[in-house]
Design a protein around this motif. Structure first.
Motif, mmCIF file in Angstrom:
data_model
loop_
_atom_site.group_PDB
_atom_site.id
_atom_site.type_symbol
_atom_site.label_atom_id
_atom_site.label_comp_id
_atom_site.label_asym_id
_atom_site.label_seq_id
_atom_site.Cartn_x
_atom_site.Cartn_y
_atom_site.Cartn_z
ATOM 1 N N VAL A 1 41.328 40.659 37.454
ATOM 2 C CA VAL A 1 40.474 41.418 38.438
ATOM 3 C C VAL A 1 42.044 41.944 39.398
ATOM 4 O O VAL A 1 42.003 42.956 39.859
ATOM 5 C CB VAL A 1 39.940 40.369 39.407
ATOM 6 C CG1 VAL A 1 39.796 40.970 40.542
ATOM 7 C CG2 VAL A 1 38.438 40.345 38.710
ATOM 8 N N VAL A 2 42.938 40.781 39.803
ATOM 9 C CA VAL A 2 43.875 41.180 40.530
ATOM 10 C C VAL A 2 44.984 42.082 39.838
ATOM 11 O O VAL A 2 45.668 42.909 40.803
ATOM 12 C CB VAL A 2 44.591 39.775 40.762
ATOM 13 C CG1 VAL A 2 45.824 40.155 41.700
ATOM 14 C CG2 VAL A 2 43.626 38.811 41.690
ATOM 15 N N ALA A 3 45.157 41.856 38.573
ATOM 16 C CA ALA A 3 46.057 42.801 37.859
ATOM 17 C C ALA A 3 45.656 44.321 37.826
ATOM 18 O O ALA A 3 46.463 45.326 38.206
ATOM 19 C CB ALA A 3 46.439 42.484 36.368
ATOM 20 N N ASN A 4 44.295 44.339 37.824
ATOM 21 C CA ASN A 4 43.749 45.737 38.077
ATOM 22 C C ASN A 4 43.951 46.423 39.344
ATOM 23 O O ASN A 4 44.280 47.406 39.580
ATOM 24 C CB ASN A 4 42.395 45.710 37.611
ATOM 25 C CG ASN A 4 41.372 46.904 37.614
ATOM 26 O OD1 ASN A 4 41.047 47.442 38.736
ATOM 27 N ND2 ASN A 4 41.640 47.673 36.593
ATOM 28 N N ALA A 5 43.685 45.398 40.350
ATOM 29 C CA ALA A 5 43.979 45.916 41.728
ATOM 30 C C ALA A 5 45.341 46.260 42.112
ATOM 31 O O ALA A 5 45.835 47.325 42.596
ATOM 32 C CB ALA A 5 43.361 44.795 42.731
ATOM 33 N N SER B 1 47.513 47.084 39.694
ATOM 34 C CA SER B 1 47.755 48.215 38.735
ATOM 35 C C SER B 1 49.367 47.740 37.990
ATOM 36 O O SER B 1 50.404 48.648 37.949
ATOM 37 C CB SER B 1 48.178 49.456 39.188
ATOM 38 O OG SER B 1 47.116 49.896 39.954
ATOM 39 N N VAL B 2 49.325 46.498 37.645
ATOM 40 C CA VAL B 2 50.605 45.697 37.129
ATOM 41 C C VAL B 2 50.145 45.188 35.618
ATOM 42 O O VAL B 2 49.124 44.764 35.408
ATOM 43 C CB VAL B 2 51.378 44.677 37.905
ATOM 44 C CG1 VAL B 2 51.659 45.460 39.180
ATOM 45 C CG2 VAL B 2 50.273 43.770 38.255
ATOM 46 N N PRO B 3 51.118 45.246 34.780
ATOM 47 C CA PRO B 3 50.849 44.517 33.470
ATOM 48 C C PRO B 3 50.647 43.006 33.660
ATOM 49 O O PRO B 3 51.247 42.320 34.559
ATOM 50 C CB PRO B 3 51.964 45.064 32.595
ATOM 51 C CG PRO B 3 53.029 45.212 33.483
ATOM 52 C CD PRO B 3 52.422 45.798 34.866
ATOM 53 N N THR B 4 50.166 42.409 32.747
ATOM 54 C CA THR B 4 50.186 40.885 32.710
ATOM 55 C C THR B 4 50.954 40.356 31.574
ATOM 56 O O THR B 4 51.051 40.798 30.707
ATOM 57 C CB THR B 4 48.577 40.400 32.450
ATOM 58 O OG1 THR B 4 47.958 40.858 33.580
ATOM 59 C CG2 THR B 4 48.530 38.825 32.378
ATOM 60 N N VAL B 5 51.683 39.072 31.982
ATOM 61 C CA VAL B 5 52.565 38.268 30.928
ATOM 62 C C VAL B 5 51.701 37.094 30.670
ATOM 63 O O VAL B 5 51.643 36.407 31.685
ATOM 64 C CB VAL B 5 53.949 38.124 31.677
ATOM 65 C CG1 VAL B 5 54.827 37.376 30.554
ATOM 66 C CG2 VAL B 5 54.732 39.203 31.821
ATOM 67 N N PHE C 1 47.490 44.146 48.494
ATOM 68 C CA PHE C 1 46.785 45.163 47.860
ATOM 69 C C PHE C 1 45.612 45.471 48.387
ATOM 70 O O PHE C 1 45.306 44.538 49.415
ATOM 71 C CB PHE C 1 46.553 44.889 46.251
ATOM 72 C CG PHE C 1 45.729 43.578 46.118
ATOM 73 C CD1 PHE C 1 44.388 43.797 46.273
ATOM 74 C CD2 PHE C 1 46.459 42.490 45.677
ATOM 75 C CE1 PHE C 1 43.699 42.625 46.028
ATOM 76 C CE2 PHE C 1 45.419 41.306 45.465
ATOM 77 C CZ PHE C 1 44.120 41.382 45.616
ATOM 78 N N SER C 2 45.111 46.372 48.692
ATOM 79 C CA SER C 2 43.588 46.700 49.357
ATOM 80 C C SER C 2 42.649 46.471 48.442
ATOM 81 O O SER C 2 42.593 46.614 47.083
ATOM 82 C CB SER C 2 43.915 48.384 49.705
ATOM 83 O OG SER C 2 42.355 48.705 49.967
ATOM 84 N N MET C 3 41.712 45.961 49.226
ATOM 85 C CA MET C 3 40.348 45.770 48.491
ATOM 86 C C MET C 3 39.752 46.620 47.776
ATOM 87 O O MET C 3 38.742 46.786 46.972
ATOM 88 C CB MET C 3 39.429 45.132 49.357
ATOM 89 C CG MET C 3 39.603 43.556 50.149
ATOM 90 S SD MET C 3 39.631 42.444 48.796
ATOM 91 C CE MET C 3 37.851 42.228 48.435
ATOM 92 N N GLN C 4 39.927 48.185 48.516
ATOM 93 C CA GLN C 4 39.352 49.434 47.678
ATOM 94 C C GLN C 4 39.836 49.661 46.560
ATOM 95 O O GLN C 4 39.361 50.407 45.696
ATOM 96 C CB GLN C 4 39.699 50.595 48.718
ATOM 97 C CG GLN C 4 39.170 50.443 50.215
ATOM 98 C CD GLN C 4 39.477 51.677 51.049
ATOM 99 O OE1 GLN C 4 40.583 52.289 50.692
ATOM 100 N NE2 GLN C 4 38.720 51.744 51.868
ATOM 101 N N LEU D 1 33.234 46.989 38.580
ATOM 102 C CA LEU D 1 33.144 46.787 37.261
ATOM 103 C C LEU D 1 33.908 45.869 36.635
ATOM 104 O O LEU D 1 33.460 45.066 35.880
ATOM 105 C CB LEU D 1 33.418 48.181 36.643
ATOM 106 C CG LEU D 1 33.334 48.212 35.009
ATOM 107 C CD1 LEU D 1 31.944 47.909 34.579
ATOM 108 C CD2 LEU D 1 33.744 49.603 34.344
ATOM 109 N N VAL D 2 35.349 45.769 36.973
ATOM 110 C CA VAL D 2 35.984 44.763 36.494
ATOM 111 C C VAL D 2 35.737 43.309 37.051
ATOM 112 O O VAL D 2 35.766 42.298 36.473
ATOM 113 C CB VAL D 2 37.339 44.877 36.842
ATOM 114 C CG1 VAL D 2 38.266 43.955 36.645
ATOM 115 C CG2 VAL D 2 38.068 46.378 35.991
ATOM 116 N N LEU D 3 35.314 43.294 38.432
ATOM 117 C CA LEU D 3 34.681 41.936 39.013
ATOM 118 C C LEU D 3 33.983 41.455 38.305
ATOM 119 O O LEU D 3 33.651 40.028 38.397
ATOM 120 C CB LEU D 3 34.562 42.350 40.301
ATOM 121 C CG LEU D 3 34.243 40.997 41.217
ATOM 122 C CD1 LEU D 3 35.372 40.169 41.442
ATOM 123 C CD2 LEU D 3 33.705 41.569 42.806
#
Length: 320
Positions: A43-47, A49-53, A243-246, A251-253
């Protein structure tokens, strides 16, 4: 983590040397294996817009951390001086240890195009106070804790802990042995896998749960609070992580993480409570009683067999 095509493997090897982050400006999340961190990370990475390690302390996929003598759940005292370990964590957070395993949940382009990433640590709770003492961050790391019985039930169901129990597995490092030493007699008497996994949860998480350093330098989260009130919790994370809640996709949540096997979605209070209560039907009353005895030994009052929620004290202090 996930199967990769030959083209993906080749492109990853080509671009990996060019990945570089500022270790002070990355995002960091600590939790237990099966502690709910994958869903929150998605959820957070999607908000952001960063990759996950993915799990940079996994001993099978990080030979450098293994060379230092790390255990699977390495303990480091909060004020301990270990320059080599500090240097290695900086290398990890700078992106120098990213490999096919740790980048497998994101595209290689997302790593190459970003100057930061979200690092998901699943085996670092026993070193978190040391970690935040040694390193500085623009964004406070998240520490998320989940009911130990739910964690253990999910671990056993997932299959990664599907081994024959032959007694409690003690650490090999000198720091770990010293930390576990006062409990050796008790731990050696444990007779079941669920008792041992509960003990591992307690002995590793108590380091962070009782740490004023973690409360002040991290974002402490109770999984149950995040799960029951996701928007409220995410609003607070958003204000800290900028980051913005918008930017949060509904869908991801509402979707399960890719590694979830017992997710009900976030649609209703009744389905949420059912999800939190699953461990009660997974274990027998005798098993739950033995697991509670482990928590009693370690004087864990943050969670118990009597409730699927954390104690009122933890719920309030871990409420954003």
């Amino acid at each position: 983590m996930y199967p990769q095509s030959r083209l993906m493997r080749i492109s990853t090897h080509i671009f990996l040397p060019f990945i570089s982050f500022d270790s002070s400006k990355v995002y960091v999340l600590f939790s237990d294996p099966r502690g709910g961190s994958t869903w929150l990370t998605n959820v957070v990475a999607n908000a952001l817009s960063v990759p996950t390690v993915w799990e940079p302390l996994h001993l099978r996929y990080n030979p450098e951390i293994k060379k230092l003598g790390f255990d699977w759940r390495q303990y480091i005292p909060p004020n301990h001086e270990w320059p080599q370990a500090k240097k290695e964590f900086i290398n990890i957070l700078n992106g120098k240890r990213i490999n096919l395993w740790s980048c497998s949940t994101s595209t290689i382009n997302s790593f190459y195009q970003n100057r930061t990433a979200l690092f998901k640590f699943c085996r670092g709770s026993a070193l978190l106070p040391w970690f935040v003492n040694q390193l500085s961050f623009s964004y406070k790391p998240i520490y998320m804790v989940r009911h130990p019985f739910a964690v253990v039930a999910s671990q056993i169901k997932q299959g990664g802990w599907n081994f024959e129990f032959k007694g409690f597995n003690f650490p090999r490092s000198s720091l770990g042995l010293e930390y576990y030493s006062p409990h050796r007699e008790f731990l050696s008497r444990l007779e079941t896998k669920e008792e041992a996994l509960t003990a591992t949860w307690a002995i590793t998480n108590l380091v962070s749960l009782r740490s004023p350093i973690v409360l002040s330098k991290c974002i402490p989260l109770a999984y149950e609070k995040v799960y029951m009130e996701p928007w409220k919790s995410l609003e607070s994370i958003a204000s800290t992580w900028d980051f913005s809640m918008q930017q949060i996709s509904t869908l991801v949540l509402n979707q399960a993480s890719k590694v979830s096997i017992d997710f009900n979605g976030l649609d209703s209070a009744s389905s949420k409570l059912l999800h939190l209560s699953k461990w009660k039907s997974f274990f027998s009353s005798a098993q739950i009683q033995r697991m509670q005895a482990v928590l009693d030994y370690f004087e864990v009052d943050e969670y118990s067999k009597s409730s699927v929620y954390p104690s009122e004290k933890l719920y309030s202090s871990y409420t954003l």
